[in-house]
Structure formats: C-alpha cells, structure tokens
Scaffold this motif. Structure first.
Motif, PDB file in Angstrom:
ATOM      1  N   VAL D  10       0.719  -0.965  -0.142  1.00 44.15           N
ATOM      2  CA  VAL D  10       0.117   0.052  -0.093  1.00 44.15           C
ATOM      3  C   VAL D  10       0.759   1.275   0.033  1.00 44.15           C
ATOM      4  O   VAL D  10       0.732   2.032  -0.622  1.00 44.15           O
ATOM      5  N   THR D  11       2.004   1.163   0.803  1.00 45.02           N
ATOM      6  CA  THR D  11       2.891   2.467   0.803  1.00 45.02           C
ATOM      7  C   THR D  11       3.481   2.597  -0.627  1.00 45.02           C
ATOM      8  O   THR D  11       3.552   3.580  -1.016  1.00 45.02           O
ATOM      9  N   LEU D  12       3.712   1.334  -1.117  1.00 42.10           N
ATOM     10  CA  LEU D  12       4.349   1.625  -2.260  1.00 42.10           C
ATOM     11  C   LEU D  12       3.274   2.245  -3.491  1.00 42.10           C
ATOM     12  O   LEU D  12       3.479   3.059  -4.232  1.00 42.10           O
ATOM     13  N   GLU D  13       2.198   1.816  -3.328  1.00 43.67           N
ATOM     14  CA  GLU D  13       0.985   2.153  -4.128  1.00 43.67           C
ATOM     15  C   GLU D  13       1.085   3.750  -4.088  1.00 43.67           C
ATOM     16  O   GLU D  13       0.641   4.545  -4.944  1.00 43.67           O
ATOM     17  N   SER D  14       1.040   4.395  -2.881  1.00 43.36           N
ATOM     18  CA  SER D  14       0.867   5.615  -2.861  1.00 43.36           C
ATOM     19  C   SER D  14       2.186   6.327  -2.470  1.00 43.36           C
ATOM     20  O   SER D  14       2.354   6.919  -1.378  1.00 43.36           O
ATOM     21  N   GLU D  15       3.182   5.826  -3.217  1.00 43.96           N
ATOM     22  CA  GLU D  15       4.414   6.176  -2.942  1.00 43.96           C
ATOM     23  C   GLU D  15       5.093   7.364  -2.247  1.00 43.96           C
ATOM     24  O   GLU D  15       5.546   7.423  -1.099  1.00 43.96           O
ATOM     25  N   ASN D  16       4.435   8.575  -2.842  1.00 41.79           N
ATOM     26  CA  ASN D  16       4.709   9.686  -2.187  1.00 41.79           C
ATOM     27  C   ASN D  16       3.340  10.400  -1.729  1.00 41.79           C
ATOM     28  O   ASN D  16       2.305  10.097  -2.304  1.00 41.79           O
ATOM     29  N   SER D  17       3.661  11.217  -0.964  1.00 36.97           N
ATOM     30  CA  SER D  17       2.295  11.956  -0.318  1.00 36.97           C
ATOM     31  C   SER D  17       1.661  12.620  -1.343  1.00 36.97           C
ATOM     32  O   SER D  17       0.086  12.679  -1.159  1.00 36.97           O
ATOM     33  N   ASN D  18       2.112  13.267  -2.367  1.00 36.95           N
ATOM     34  CA  ASN D  18       1.629  13.986  -3.162  1.00 36.95           C
ATOM     35  C   ASN D  18       0.505  13.180  -3.902  1.00 36.95           C
ATOM     36  O   ASN D  18      -0.721  13.703  -4.247  1.00 36.95           O
ATOM     37  N   ASN D  19       0.771  11.902  -4.304  1.00 38.81           N
ATOM     38  CA  ASN D  19      -0.263  10.971  -4.897  1.00 38.81           C
ATOM     39  C   ASN D  19      -1.387  10.790  -4.064  1.00 38.81           C
ATOM     40  O   ASN D  19      -2.788  11.068  -4.245  1.00 38.81           O
ATOM     41  N   MET D  20      -1.244  10.473  -2.696  1.00 38.25           N
ATOM     42  CA  MET D  20      -2.212  10.397  -1.634  1.00 38.25           C
ATOM     43  C   MET D  20      -3.073  11.632  -1.614  1.00 38.25           C
ATOM     44  O   MET D  20      -4.404  11.715  -1.418  1.00 38.25           O
ATOM     45  N   LEU D  21      -2.226  12.722  -1.435  1.00 32.37           N
ATOM     46  CA  LEU D  21      -3.112  13.917  -1.365  1.00 32.37           C
ATOM     47  C   LEU D  21      -3.942  14.080  -2.570  1.00 32.37           C
ATOM     48  O   LEU D  21      -5.272  14.588  -2.190  1.00 32.37           O
TER      49      LEU D  21
END
Lengths: 399, 399, 399, 399
Positions: D10-21
């Motif tokens: 999951v962490t890889l999937e949203s590798e950087n916070s910008n994606n998750m944001l």
C-alpha cells in the motif's frame, strides 16, 4: 424428504412390511412415552412462539401419516376429523390454511384425550396399511414420516423443558438425569492437513434431502477439539466479562444481548451467589465438568472469539467426526444453512421439508441427549436461527 | 373496596357469622359450578391478553381471601404455598412481584387439581375463621372478597366464551342457552325533564368505592329507550355500510376498525350468506329479535350516530333505570370512568381496587346474563376500554 | 367548526370584508414570523409521531383555505398543485387519501421555498376573494380557517421546541425567554359553594363547536388554587420519591412511567447534580419560582395525589377562572374530553374538526405562552392524550 | 480494514504523499458533487431505518478521518466540535455513545452548511497532514478512509434514490440517466469443469479484510449466464404469478412477500395497466431490455427457482468473472456472508469494519452504476440482508 436416488435401497432396508410395521409401532410409542410423565395441563401451553404444545406435536406427527400416507394411498380411509388439518398442519403451504404458529397455545381443543384417540385411530389404519403390500411410492413417505416423528421427539424434550423450566414453580420432568453425564475435560487437538475431502450422505441408508449430494470440498489445514466446552470454562468467560465486551460479539449478537439482558445460558439462575441451572430433573447447582448447553450461536461464537479460536465449519466437523465422541449436544458450526451442490427439492409436499428454510439459519452437527435412538448420523444437518437457545446445544472449538 | 362509611351497616347486613359463612360457601361454590363444564385443557389457555385462564380466576379469588383475610387476621394460618402469591396476584403493586399478565396462559402449573386443593385448603381455613368471632375490620374485607369473586364469575363466563368461541372447532359450553332470551322490540321513549337529580349509592347495603358518594347532578331534558338495540337493527346498520362510513366513527374507533378489519360484532361469522354467532351453546344463525351483544364502545357509538341519536350518560341511565328492564347486557354509556365528587381511595391494598383505573375507560351500566345473582344494582359502575368486545355488552339509545 | 347558531353574529363581528382581510393578513403573517428564526433543516424533521415538521404546518394551514374556501367558493380558482392535497391533508377522511402521519418527516419535498410559494399563491387568491362580496356561507369557514391557523401557531411552538430540545446540540430558538416570566408563589385558596352554575360559550363571538352549548352543571363546594404549581414544589415531589411510589399513579400512568423510565418533566436533565431544563432560549438551571411545565396528565394527577388534593374539573375551572390569572400554561383538568349536552357535528368536512376526537383524551383549560393573541377565552377546551408532555402544560390544584 | 500483509505494498501504491493527497482531494470532492444536485431539505430526511440522511454521510465520512487519522496522528489538531462524535459515529462501539440509527433523520442540526464547514475544516487539516511525512501506521488508515468514503458514495446514490423515489411528487435527481444503459439480451452459458480454484484477493493492491485470505475452493462443474436477467424476463415471472406461488420462495421470503404485499421490484408502479419505474431521472415506463434492479435476495432466489435454475455461489462468480461483463448491478449470490479461512479482525477500531456483520446477510458480487471509479474489483464482497431492495441489485443465473 427421501432422496429419490436411494429409493430402491430404502425398500431393501425395510425389506418386508413386518419390519416397517414394527419400526412404526416402536417409534410411535416412543412419542407417547415421552409425554407419559406430563400433567394434562403441560400438553397445552406455548410459552413462546418457537415452542409448540406437546399435544400439538402428538397431533401433528399423526396428521403427517394421515395426510401424506393414508389419504393418498390407503383405499377407503375415512378422515378422522376434517377440521384437524387446520389445527395440525405445521407449515405446508400446499396443504391449505392452518392455525398461525403463535396461536397453537390458544387451543384448548382438541383435548388431550381426543389427540390420543386420533393417534389410536390413525395407528390402526396404518397397521392395516402396513400389513398389506405397500405401494412402492408410499414406502419412502412412511419412512420419512418415521424420521419426522423422531425429529418431533427431540423437539418434545426441548419444548417440555422450556414449558417446565420457565414455570416459576420449576417442576421437574423426571429423576433420570439424562443431561447429567460426566465428561472428560482433557481436551486434545485433532489435526487435519489441507486437501480435498468428501462430505454428504452416501450409501443405502435413509437421509434427509439436505444431506445430499455427497460432494468434494477443499479444506485448509485445521485443528478441532476432542472435547466439548464445559460449564466451568464457560463460567470463566462469564466472569471475565464476556457478556459485556462487544469485541467478541457479532453485531446482531450484541443487539440480542442488550435486548434480552442475557448474562448466562438459558436456564441459568444466580441464587445466593451460585450459578444454578434448570434441567429436566429440576433446579440444581451448575456442574463445572458437564458440557455447557442452551447457548445460542451468538454466545458460542463470542466464547470462541474470547478464546482466540473459532467454531468449526460443518465440513470440518463431518470430516473429523470419527475422531471424537459426539451425540450429547448439538454443536454449533460456523456454517450457514445452504444447499449442497446439486440439491433439488421434491415436486410434492415433501419438497417443503427442508429447502425453504435455507436462509438466516446456522448449521448444527451431531445429536443430543434428546435425540432418539437410531436417529443420528455424522452427515445430519440440523439448523436453527442464531438467537435460539432452547435446544440442547454445545460448543466444540476449532482453530 | 368497601365504602368506609357503610362499614357498620355492612356488619348489620351480615349480622351473625353464620349468615356470612353461608354466603361465603354459596359464592365460592358457584365459581366451581361455572367451571365444572370445562375440560382440564380449557382451564389453562389465554388466547388474548385481556382473557385469563379459568384456573387463574379460581386461584386468584382464593389468593384474595388468603392474602387479605387469612394472613392478616387468622391466627396461626399457614400459607398454602408461598410461590402462589407470585402466580395469583393480579395487579396489586403493594403485594409484591407477580407473573406478567400476558404470561398467565404460559403456566401449566399449578395444575388444575392443585388449584382445587388450594381452594379446599383456603375454604377450610375460612370456614374456621368465619365460625368464630370475626374482628370488625376483617368483616368488610370478607364481604369485599365475596363481591370480588362474583366479579370474577362474570369474567369466567366472558373468558370461557372467548376461549371456546375462538377455537376453530367451536365447542359448546352447555345447552342452557342463557344468552337467548327473547326480547320485546317495541321500543318506547321515556322522557325526563331537566333539573337536579341524585346519583350514586345510598343506604346501608354494600357498594364498591367508585359508587360513592351519592351526589347531585344537573341533567338537561332527555329521552331514553325502553328497549335494547336488537340484532335485527344492528344488521340494518351493517347492511347500510355502517362499518365503511367514517362519519359515524370516533377517530380512534375508525383506526380500530381499519386495523382489525371488523365487519360485525365479535363472534359473528358470515356462512353461506347468513350471519351466524357463537354463543355458549354453539354456533347458530343470528336471531334478529335478540339484543345485539359483543359490540365495543366504538361500535355502540357509531351505531347511535348512524341512528342520529347518542348513548345515554351514566347519570341519565341511573336516573331512568327504574322505568325500563335491564340486566341482560352491560350497556355502554357515553360517560368516561372518572371519580365521583369526594371520592377517596383506601390507604391499604384495597385502595388499588378501582381508583387507579380511572383513565381511558368508558362506563357500562346494568348487568348481564353472566352476572351472578345478588351482584347487580343500578348504581354499579362497570368500566372497560372502548375497543373491548368480549363482555356481554349492549346498546340502549338516548336522544 | 363554527357553531351554526352563531353564524349571524360572526358575520356581524367581521362586518365588512376589510376587517376580515386585515385579520387574515395579520394571522397568516404571524405563522411565518414564528418560522423566521428557523434554519431550513428545522422545517423538515419529525422526531416523533405527534410532532409535525414546521413546513407541514405552513402548508396544511394554507391547504385548509385552498380546500375549504377557494375551491368551493372562489370562481375560477386554479389549484396550486393537485398533489398537495395528498401531502397537506391532516385527518379529513372526507377529502381523500393522505400521507400517513408518521411519514410527514420523510418528505423533503415540497421544499420550504415551494411551501412559501404556495402560501403566497393562496394568499393572493384569498386577498382577491376577501376583497369582493363574500358568500354568507363562506364567511364562517374563513373565520374557522383563521382560528385553525392560530391553533397551528401554538403547535408550531411546541413542535419547534421538541425538534430543537431533543437535538443533542440543544440549539436555542431565540433569546426572548417567553417561558421565563416570574410568578407569585403566594397561593390562596378560592372557595365556591355548591350549586348550579353555567358553563360553555355564550354571546356573539367565535367559538369552536365543542364549547357549545352553554349549559347548567351542578357543582359541589370546592376550593381552587390561585397559583400554578412551581418547579420548586415539583422538585419536592421528585425528591420525596414521587416517581417511584405507585400509590399516587393511575395504573396506566405507572405503566408509562416504567416504560419510559421518566424521572422528571420533559426537557429536564440532571447535570452535575443540578436540574436543568431546555427552553426555547436554551439549556438552563431550573428556576424554582417558575410554574412547572411539560408534565403530562399522569404526572399532574400523581403530583396532586401526593399533595392529598386533586385536579379541578373543567367546570370548576371555568366557573372560577375570573378569580385567578391564567394564560401561561395549559392546565390539566380531571375531566375527560366529552361532548356537551346537545353537541352536534356539522355535516360537511368541518364536522371532523373536534367531535371525532372525543375519546381517551383529557381536557386542558386556559392558554399558554405559545397561544397567539386573541386566541384565548375561558370556555376554550383543549385536549390531549394523558401521556403527552410536549405542550406548555401546568398544574393548578383543587380540593 | 487494510490487510496487514499488504501494508508495504500500500505504501508503494501511494509512494509519495502528493499522490495520496491528490487522491484524497479527488475522492472527497466526489461526495460533494453527488450532493450538489440536492435541495437542502433532501440532505435531512431518513424515510426508513436503513437509509441515512445525505448530510449524515457527508459528516460521518469526515468524522472517520478526524477520529481515525487526525486525532491520533496529527499533532496539535483541534477537534471541530466534540459533540459531533455523538452525531456522526455510525457503529463503532469502541468510540463511545452515538445517536441511534433510527434517529438520524430527526436531527435538523448540525445544519447542512455546518456539515460543509466541518468538511472544509477537516480537509484543511488533512491537506496539512498529508503534505508532511506521514507516520507509516497512519497510511493504511488514510487509504481505508478513502475506500470508506467511496462506499458511502454508493450509499448516497441508493439513499438519495430512496428519499426522492418514495416522495409522492417523484422529483428527479438529474437527467443523466445513469441507470439506463442498454444491455444485450443474448445470453450465453459459460461452462466450468469441476476442480480446485482459488478465490480471494491477491497482489499488492488495496482490499478490505473480508476479501482475505486468498484460498482454494473445490467447485463442481457449473454453468453461469453471460448476461443479467432483464426487466422483460422479470415481467414474465410476474405475469406467470411468480409472486403468488409459494413453491418458489424461501419460507422467510414468503413471509416478507405477504407482509409487504410485494408484487414487483421496488420503485415499480402499475399506472394505467403499464409498469413504470422510478429512476434517478424520474418516473418512466419500464424498459424490457434493461437489467432488472432493486430486487432483494428473496425475489432473486424465487425468480431463479421459477426458471428451474439457481443463483451462483460467490466462488463461482469470482472464478468466472473475467468471462462476462459486470459492474452495472450488484449481483446476488447464493452465498451467506461468512469469514474466509484464516480471517482475522484487527485489534483496533477498524476491526469493527466487516467481521462483526458476518451473520444473516448474503453476499453480492460485482459493482453498480453507483460505484465510484476505481472502487470495484472481482474479489469485492458486498453484503446485505436478504429482504433489502434499495441497492442497485441484479440477477445472474447459474445452473
């Protein structure tokens, strides 16, 4: 319903009519023996919807033979009383209107003596019928009727216990103490590797339609307990606050708990700081070495969760059943009551026997102290709604 | 409750204990006579909340004498069974916990034979007690207990009729036909001018507390019918669509009608186009010349509205009651059940007898075929909720 | 319904249309003023069956003028939306199907803005109608419609208080504090001798049909309190265990108490050991000098019993009403809501206004802080079921 | 709950916070877009227990981020309003008291504008939080929160449809017609041989805990339909008397049918002899070529029985799902909602996400027109009680 594919075998099983007649008389008599310890008043009441008055059981099982066997197959048979169909039909939509279930306890008539007359009348006609050459399509129905009556014998015990055990005078049923066998509490874990297993009924003997077809299942490796959970272990759960910790309960179980304010199994009473339980032999202190009973699925599941374990699936249970002793308590499984692959219902009224109840119920495996002789087998699928406690249920853990 | 002011008179009325003893034995025996025509099973069931099992009536009236007379006044009396208080207390909050009303029909025990033993035991103690010098404060309670038992005799008839009349086999109670007197249908209007009248109990005889005090009322001029409404007249109402015309119904009556889908009085059945009614003598064609019965207040009021008339008030009824024949049907009035001026409740348990029910009930006047001899007077105030039909009710019109 | 006998007088009262038009506009505007302090969301919800959403009140009072005045009397009137009859009919069986009462809070549409459009549209048509020569049989209906709207203004306050006061955020309605007048607690007993008195509406002004006819009653001598029971006196009742002593309660009141676990009036909360109450101005500590409010009949009756007194009858109240100050709390009486002698209902839809509710309700007299100006008189008969607390009720004792 | 074993992925999937944001902002905005077509009033009502007011969905999904992410992980975060926990907690026993579900529609406050302020406030805090280095144990919770919000987006459509579709004015939601795609009715049977198959989630992407673990099942040979059952086929069932033939119904389904008097799917109305159905675009004639929807499990099962077939098991469905087009209707299976082998619940509040509902519910597979983009996969296990119709359900047959 009889599994049609086994019809020939069933015939073999009851090869000659004399055998079937003897079996008929023996089973019919057993129902009356169970009731012989009752007062007339005990036959009549229905303290809660899911309990039926004993006289209703006696009448309904008789009605089954009259309606399913004598009327269609016995030439010249005169119906005992046409109004009895309305009174004693249970749930057969195909056989006309019936007293709604909650009204069974409102009927003072037919009187108990009349119900026994009804039994005598139908028995006489059945004896005559079974003494002749029976049509081949009648035989499976007779056999079904006998197994049906055995199921009601089990219900008679549960219902009688509920009627007497909820009476403020706590009258005893008898002194035999059938619930009080002592049990080993030396549990061992029985291990199975993953792989393909077969479950479901096989061979030539009788089974209900819901036990067919025998089929393959894939099971992951599992461990199952050799012993049932005891009262002592269950008291630990109670004392650890198990009834107050939502984390162990299914959501609907937690609602049930709050609504009923349940604190212990059915029939348990705390009197002067000690747990007592009503059994058919009266109100006594709980024996910690006996298996816990009268818990519902929610309680069984919460107990298992509290232990960090789970209930077995019905497949696991059936596969492992020859490795442990069973037959004193019906054992809750984590399996919902659903059709086996290839399950079909019969086209006639017997098609209403099992299939239409395959929703919102959980499977129980094994048998109980109330199960009549010859009525248990390891493929038998009993089923009840998850909130019901009045059967002689038990808990076997798996992991 | 005994009206305290009449206490001395009551003593005079039953001047010597022998009279009271004879009265006691006669009244107690009458309850058992009513039940002597029942099967054991009929004593047990409670088909609806407002009906009590006959054995409960037999036990409860006995419990009244044990609890109100023997325990406080009879030295050395041994309670028959301490658990019976829980079973046979009706609604006395001051005398401890009790079986909830809806559970009365769930109790198979005490068995009918045990209830008769209880009666015999209490009767023996009462005979001994009444044969000695009775304390003056015990006498009114004994008298109240006798009137109380007579009220339950009336309820026994209503409840037995409900139990048998709602059984799909329609068993008859007996062949006496107590409901089937023929009545005149030559109604005349009895006229009263406006003015001050007096109502309420007076004189030295027994009355319940709710009949006191005798007091003045101002009545406007009114006319009251000499005869009760007949089945024939009521059928006209049905056939004119009375049950489908909301204009004649009180709002809550209309809700009752829609909810129950009522189309006729209780116990009426349309069979092959003809109205039948169940009476204690079985199911028969409705006789148009008999007074209509088993209608509730909503039906009585709707019928009166349809006729362009109204029901009498209880004051009007009492004032006019010596000008017409009454006593076969309890007659609905348009009066709510409320305290008379100066009404007070007793401080002891008998204070719970009447006063606490003075809400949401309507007054009925007169008496019925179920009323025991010596239990009726024109100041008697019976009361029931407006939706209830199972009493032997009737309609007398006013305008 | 307008009392038919007063029809001419009513015409005189509103002699020219201009007066009636001004009255119409003033009353219609007042409903909208009451609602002007609400959020849109507050108009929509129905937290309990007996509360209606404010937008429903606004629509229903408008529907009354449309249905009872404009459609039958205003030539060429176009119905605003034919579906609105289904939505805004309250209980008129004669005017077709309607949304069941419990569903009123399920309707997000018509939106609040649409309801205001509906009001504007109907107001415009009414202005036009009232500016012309009004048919004489329309006038009483218009006047009834205005009084009807005033009744709903009172309900608007009660219902808004219920909606906001049962919200966990306890939002205030406004800061005016209309409930917080201080009252004298110097009670005096006002005495009346027995004799014939007259009650009921008289004279030429408007009244509802249930206030007619004026008639004579005979009253026994009585004393009635000059002041209402205060919060302080009621707290004494609570602290003396009044809610736990069955002896003071009617049987159905005791059932209500146990079912709801009531311990204090509606809107009272014990916070850190102090009684608080929610008023339209928010949640505050109970002021012991203000009259107690939001008690139901059962509580009022139990309080009176605890004091060794009683509630006045409606006749006593009316006779004595010019000797004390009233109008801040509706006052429970011990009188059931029943027709006055000679009461008749109108043949048209307005006949459903009052008469059909004359069962199972108790009369309240006086008025309350929610009563609009010009809407109170000492013959006014308000009525509610005995368990309801959400009106601005109060207690005046009698003995 | 996040499958713990997939946490790293999951962490890889949203590798950087910008994606998750970006994902956070996109998903949060979508909920508001769904509601942007509503009137304020539509946000408030709850016409039936299982529907929640749209403003509640908006608040509850926001509460999830505040309670599960910001309070435990975001330093210095100030709670927006402590009372909101009481209002917007859904069923988390571990997080304190909450408004009972049936009361959600009784709350006019917080007002819709306040709920949007709450969203804005929490969004600002989440943006700040997601713009920094997120603790590794917070990430799975954020991702869970996003999937959680997507589930509520689906419920928003179902609940809005229920709110508008049960309003007597039948207001439309929009004109987009998302329910009205045309479908092929050229069904083909897809065959599978018996053998061991694997089901359950695998790989590195997100899944709910109930989709784990991937495990082997043994399936008997089966055929599954390539197409969903159409309205036209369902009308044949209706016209053949399917709703009146108990033989096709489960016993509890037949009780449901009789109780509700169901004659057709939810939202169907027969108007002048033609079947109409309410969709989000208003009330229109039923299109026989579209897939039937808003049928419950009982109806789906009865239809299958009438066809002489059955519903697929969830294993069969998952195995075959890449051979047919799915995603427009949630498809009922014959599988009860039960744990997969090795299923465990998390110890924290997210452990209440799925497991505690595993009783008395049936599994649905696929997705629907209400499912947001990126929220569907063939291992997804939706579940509802068998009597519920308000989801966008459908029927795929098997044999």
């Amino acid at each position: 319903m009889i599994n049609q594919r086994h019809e020939i075998d069933v015939t073999l099983e009851s090869e000659n009519s004399n055998n079937m007649l003897a079996e008929y008389l023996k089973i019919r008599k057993h129902s009356e023996l169970i009731c012989s310890k009752l007062e007339t008043e005990d036959y009549v009441v229905q303290p809660v919807e899911f309990v039926s008055p004993p006289k209703w059981h006696l009448g309904h099982t008789t009605w089954f033979f009259e309606t399913m066997v004598l009327i269609p197959f016995a030439k010249g048979y005169d119906i005992f009383d046409p109004n009895y169909n309305f009174v004693f039909n249970s749930y057969y939509e195909s056989i006309g209107a019936r007293v709604i279930r909650t009204d069974r306890g409102n009927l003072s008539r037919p009187a108990v003596a009349d119900v026994y007359k009804y039994r005598k009348y139908v028995n006489a006609a059945m004896v005559k019928f079974l003494s002749t050459s029976i049509p081949s399509d009648a035989k499976p129905i007779v056999i079904l009727g006998l197994h049906h009556e055995q199921q009601h014998q089990e219900l008679l015990y549960s219902d009688i216990k509920y009627i007497l055990g909820n009476n403020p005078l706590f009258p005893k049923y008898d002194d035999l103490g059938i619930e009080s066998d002592h049990f080993s509490n030396l549990n061992k874990w029985i291990h199975y590797e993953d792989g393909i297993y077969e479950i479901g009924h096989h061979g030539d003997t009788f089974c209900f339609d819901n036990e067919c077809n025998r089929h393959k299942v894939f099971l992951n490796s599992f461990d199952i307990a050799s012993e049932l959970v005891t009262n002592g272990e269950y008291i630990e759960f109670i004392e650890a606050g198990g009834y107050d910790d939502f984390r162990h309960w299914l959501s609907e179980g937690w609602e049930w708990k709050k609504l009923t304010d349940a604190k212990a199994p059915l029939y348990w009473h705390q009197i002067e700081g000690k747990w007592h339980q009503y059994s058919l032999s009266g109100l006594n202190i709980v024996d910690p070495n006996q298996p816990v009973t009268h818990i519902n699925f929610f309680e069984a599941q919460a107990f298992a969760s509290w232990k960090g374990m789970r209930l077995p699936s019905e497949s696991e249970w059936e596969v492992a059943s020859d490795k442990f002793i069973w037959g004193k308590r019906w054992e809750w499984t984590q399996s919902a009551y659903l059709p086996y692959p290839g399950f079909v219902t019969a086209a006639d009224a017997t098609g209403e026997y099992n299939g239409k109840f395959m929703i919102n119920q959980m499977v129980l495996r094994g048998a109980s102290v109330a199960t009549p002789e010859g009525h248990s087998r390891n493929t038998y699928r009993n089923f009840f709604h998850p909130q019901l406690q009045w059967q002689f249920t038990g808990i076997r853990l798996a992991k």
